[in-house]
Design a protein around this motif. Structure first.
Motif, PDB file in Angstrom:
ATOM      1  N   ALA A  65     -72.126  28.421  89.083  1.00  0.00           N
ATOM      2  CA  ALA A  65     -71.655  27.074  89.387  1.00  0.00           C
ATOM      3  C   ALA A  65     -70.130  27.076  89.436  1.00  0.00           C
ATOM      4  CB  ALA A  65     -72.153  26.079  88.343  1.00  0.00           C
ATOM      5  N   LEU A  66     -69.576  26.131  90.177  1.00  0.00           N
ATOM      6  CA  LEU A  66     -68.127  25.986  90.324  1.00  0.00           C
ATOM      7  C   LEU A  66     -67.702  24.623  89.802  1.00  0.00           C
ATOM      8  CD1 LEU A  66     -67.807  27.180  94.053  1.00  0.00           C
ATOM      9  CD2 LEU A  66     -67.684  28.611  91.990  1.00  0.00           C
ATOM     10  N   TYR A  67     -66.566  24.609  89.101  1.00  0.00           N
ATOM     11  CA  TYR A  67     -66.050  23.382  88.514  1.00  0.00           C
ATOM     12  C   TYR A  67     -64.527  23.456  88.608  1.00  0.00           C
ATOM     13  CZ  TYR A  67     -66.883  19.490  85.151  1.00  0.00           C
ATOM     14  OH  TYR A  67     -67.020  18.274  84.529  1.00  0.00           O
ATOM     15  N   LYS A  68     -63.872  22.327  88.709  1.00  0.00           N
ATOM     16  CA  LYS A  68     -62.409  22.348  88.689  1.00  0.00           C
ATOM     17  C   LYS A  68     -61.945  22.970  87.370  1.00  0.00           C
ATOM     18  CE  LYS A  68     -59.744  20.215  91.052  1.00  0.00           C
ATOM     19  NZ  LYS A  68     -58.845  20.585  92.168  1.00  0.00           N
ATOM     20  N   ARG A  69     -60.943  23.826  87.446  1.00  0.00           N
ATOM     21  CA  ARG A  69     -60.507  24.577  86.264  1.00  0.00           C
ATOM     22  C   ARG A  69     -60.151  23.654  85.096  1.00  0.00           C
ATOM     23  NH1 ARG A  69     -57.826  29.649  84.856  1.00  0.00           N
ATOM     24  NH2 ARG A  69     -56.517  29.260  83.046  1.00  0.00           N
ATOM     25  N   ARG A  70     -59.366  22.629  85.355  1.00  0.00           N
ATOM     26  CA  ARG A  70     -58.936  21.753  84.263  1.00  0.00           C
ATOM     27  C   ARG A  70     -60.122  21.006  83.654  1.00  0.00           C
ATOM     28  NH1 ARG A  70     -54.194  20.680  82.450  1.00  0.00           N
ATOM     29  NH2 ARG A  70     -53.234  21.783  84.207  1.00  0.00           N
ATOM     30  N   ALA A  71     -61.047  20.570  84.491  1.00  0.00           N
ATOM     31  CA  ALA A  71     -62.228  19.862  83.996  1.00  0.00           C
ATOM     32  C   ALA A  71     -63.113  20.787  83.168  1.00  0.00           C
ATOM     33  CB  ALA A  71     -63.006  19.277  85.167  1.00  0.00           C
ATOM     34  N   LEU A  72     -63.222  22.050  83.596  1.00  0.00           N
ATOM     35  CA  LEU A  72     -64.038  23.003  82.851  1.00  0.00           C
ATOM     36  C   LEU A  72     -63.442  23.279  81.479  1.00  0.00           C
ATOM     37  CD1 LEU A  72     -66.437  24.916  82.749  1.00  0.00           C
ATOM     38  CD2 LEU A  72     -65.027  26.650  83.871  1.00  0.00           C
ATOM     39  N   ALA A  73     -62.117  23.437  81.414  1.00  0.00           N
ATOM     40  CA  ALA A  73     -61.456  23.664  80.132  1.00  0.00           C
ATOM     41  C   ALA A  73     -61.650  22.473  79.196  1.00  0.00           C
ATOM     42  CB  ALA A  73     -59.967  23.923  80.351  1.00  0.00           C
ATOM     43  N   LYS A  74     -61.544  21.271  79.744  1.00  0.00           N
ATOM     44  CA  LYS A  74     -61.747  20.063  78.935  1.00  0.00           C
ATOM     45  C   LYS A  74     -63.163  20.013  78.402  1.00  0.00           C
ATOM     46  CE  LYS A  74     -61.406  15.013  79.105  1.00  0.00           C
ATOM     47  NZ  LYS A  74     -61.085  13.833  79.954  1.00  0.00           N
ATOM     48  N   ASP A  75     -64.131  20.348  79.239  1.00  0.00           N
ATOM     49  CA  ASP A  75     -65.534  20.342  78.814  1.00  0.00           C
ATOM     50  C   ASP A  75     -65.776  21.354  77.696  1.00  0.00           C
ATOM     51  OD1 ASP A  75     -68.403  19.548  79.307  1.00  0.00           O
ATOM     52  OD2 ASP A  75     -68.554  21.688  79.718  1.00  0.00           O
ATOM     53  N   ALA A  76     -65.053  22.480  77.753  1.00  0.00           N
ATOM     54  CA  ALA A  76     -65.213  23.518  76.734  1.00  0.00           C
ATOM     55  C   ALA A  76     -64.466  23.193  75.450  1.00  0.00           C
ATOM     56  CB  ALA A  76     -64.739  24.858  77.281  1.00  0.00           C
ATOM     57  N   GLY A  77     -63.470  22.319  75.551  1.00  0.00           N
ATOM     58  CA  GLY A  77     -62.696  21.957  74.365  1.00  0.00           C
ATOM     59  C   GLY A  77     -61.465  22.801  74.144  1.00  0.00           C
TER      60      GLY A  77
ATOM     61  N   PRO B 281     -57.337  24.021  75.955  1.00  0.00           N
ATOM     62  CA  PRO B 281     -56.326  23.737  76.978  1.00  0.00           C
ATOM     63  C   PRO B 281     -56.601  24.551  78.238  1.00  0.00           C
ATOM     64  CG  PRO B 281     -55.306  24.170  74.839  1.00  0.00           C
ATOM     65  CD  PRO B 281     -56.740  24.559  74.716  1.00  0.00           C
ATOM     66  N   ALA B 282     -56.199  24.036  79.389  1.00  0.00           N
ATOM     67  CA  ALA B 282     -56.488  24.693  80.668  1.00  0.00           C
ATOM     68  C   ALA B 282     -55.557  25.857  80.968  1.00  0.00           C
ATOM     69  CB  ALA B 282     -56.423  23.673  81.797  1.00  0.00           C
ATOM     70  N   ASP B 283     -54.421  25.932  80.268  1.00  0.00           N
ATOM     71  CA  ASP B 283     -53.449  26.985  80.568  1.00  0.00           C
ATOM     72  C   ASP B 283     -53.974  28.357  80.165  1.00  0.00           C
ATOM     73  OD1 ASP B 283     -51.732  25.019  81.448  1.00  0.00           O
ATOM     74  OD2 ASP B 283     -50.715  24.836  79.513  1.00  0.00           O
ATOM     75  N   GLY B 284     -53.655  29.351  80.971  1.00  0.00           N
ATOM     76  CA  GLY B 284     -54.054  30.718  80.668  1.00  0.00           C
ATOM     77  C   GLY B 284     -53.476  31.666  81.700  1.00  0.00           C
ATOM     78  N   THR B 285     -53.225  32.893  81.300  1.00  0.00           N
ATOM     79  CA  THR B 285     -52.664  33.882  82.217  1.00  0.00           C
ATOM     80  C   THR B 285     -53.353  35.224  82.007  1.00  0.00           C
ATOM     81  OG1 THR B 285     -50.947  34.538  80.630  1.00  0.00           O
ATOM     82  CG2 THR B 285     -50.393  32.777  82.174  1.00  0.00           C
ATOM     83  N   GLY B 286     -53.184  36.111  82.985  1.00  0.00           N
ATOM     84  CA  GLY B 286     -53.696  37.464  82.855  1.00  0.00           C
ATOM     85  C   GLY B 286     -55.126  37.609  83.318  1.00  0.00           C
ATOM     86  N   SER B 287     -55.797  38.609  82.801  1.00  0.00           N
ATOM     87  CA  SER B 287     -57.137  38.980  83.245  1.00  0.00           C
ATOM     88  C   SER B 287     -58.185  37.923  82.878  1.00  0.00           C
ATOM     89  CB  SER B 287     -57.531  40.316  82.614  1.00  0.00           C
ATOM     90  OG  SER B 287     -58.875  40.632  82.895  1.00  0.00           O
TER      91      SER B 287
END
Length: 208
Positions: A159-171, A173-179
């Motif tokens: 499934a595909l979800y907007k990155r920020r919305a997925l991070a919010k659903d998981a609890g 922050p949406a920020d992240g870098t690297g692999s």
């Protein structure tokens, strides 16, 4: 390409991770592991969901995950859509355990009905088109917000979800870098999607 044959999580300690997944969720065939020290910080852009039949099964899986070393991101609770919570495995992977049922209809079990890989993407519409062009059929679609592909015989649903919305659903922050620290085994030649998620020919992916 018609399915995800398995997922490969890239972890610092495959032996410890294998013990966790076997103990916490009873996952063996669908989740493979390989050693990696690839730099990664924050949200890795994906979550894995375990869909089960009732709240007591959610509680059972969450409890064994926490006992095996996971940390709570969202405690299991009721919501409009059902009951569920999310945890983070010791290797950093985020898992959501949920059910659409709000009441138990029988004794608690350890049965997992579905494994769903949710990719947090920059543009749901563009990523949907990318995957449709590679042979996946759309099962559910909610405009530019969410897309779920038909699982067919695949052991893991995509499934595909907007990155920020997925991070919010998981609890988290949406920020992240690297692999992303994940690779997807498929019945097609290897490729990389628009958000950097790597797909590998299943026959070429070693198990661990």
């Amino acid at each position: 390409m018609t399915s995800i044959e398995h997922i490969t999580l890239e972890v610092a300690d495959p032996t410890a991770a294998r013990t966790f997944y076997s103990t916490a969720f009873g996952l063996d065939a669908q989740v493979r592991l390989r050693a990696s020290e690839a730099p990664t910080t924050g949200f890795r852009g994906f979550t894995l969901s375990l869909t089960v039949s009732q709240p007591s099964t959610v509680d059972s899986l969450v409890a064994t995950a926490l006992a095996a070393g996971a940390t709570t991101l969202k405690p299991a609770s009721k919501s409009l859509w059902g009951y569920g919570g999310s945890v983070q495995a010791p290797d950093g992977t985020i898992w959501k355990i949920a059910t659409s049922a709000k009441k138990d209809t029988g004794p608690a079990t350890r049965a997992i009905d579905e494994i769903v890989l949710l990719l947090g993407v920059a543009d749901v519409t563009a990523s949907k088109r990318f995957y449709v062009d590679r042979g996946l059929a759309v099962g559910k679609s909610f405009g530019s917000k969410y897309v779920e592909f038909a699982a067919e015989s695949s052991p893991v649903k995509l499934a595909l979800y907007k990155r920020r919305a997925l991070a919010k659903d998981a609890g988290v922050p949406a920020d992240g870098t690297g692999s992303h620290r994940i690779a997807l085994g498929c019945d097609a030649p290897s490729f990389t999607d628009p958000d950097g998620f790597a797909w590998e020919a299943a026959s070429l992916t070693p198990s661990a």
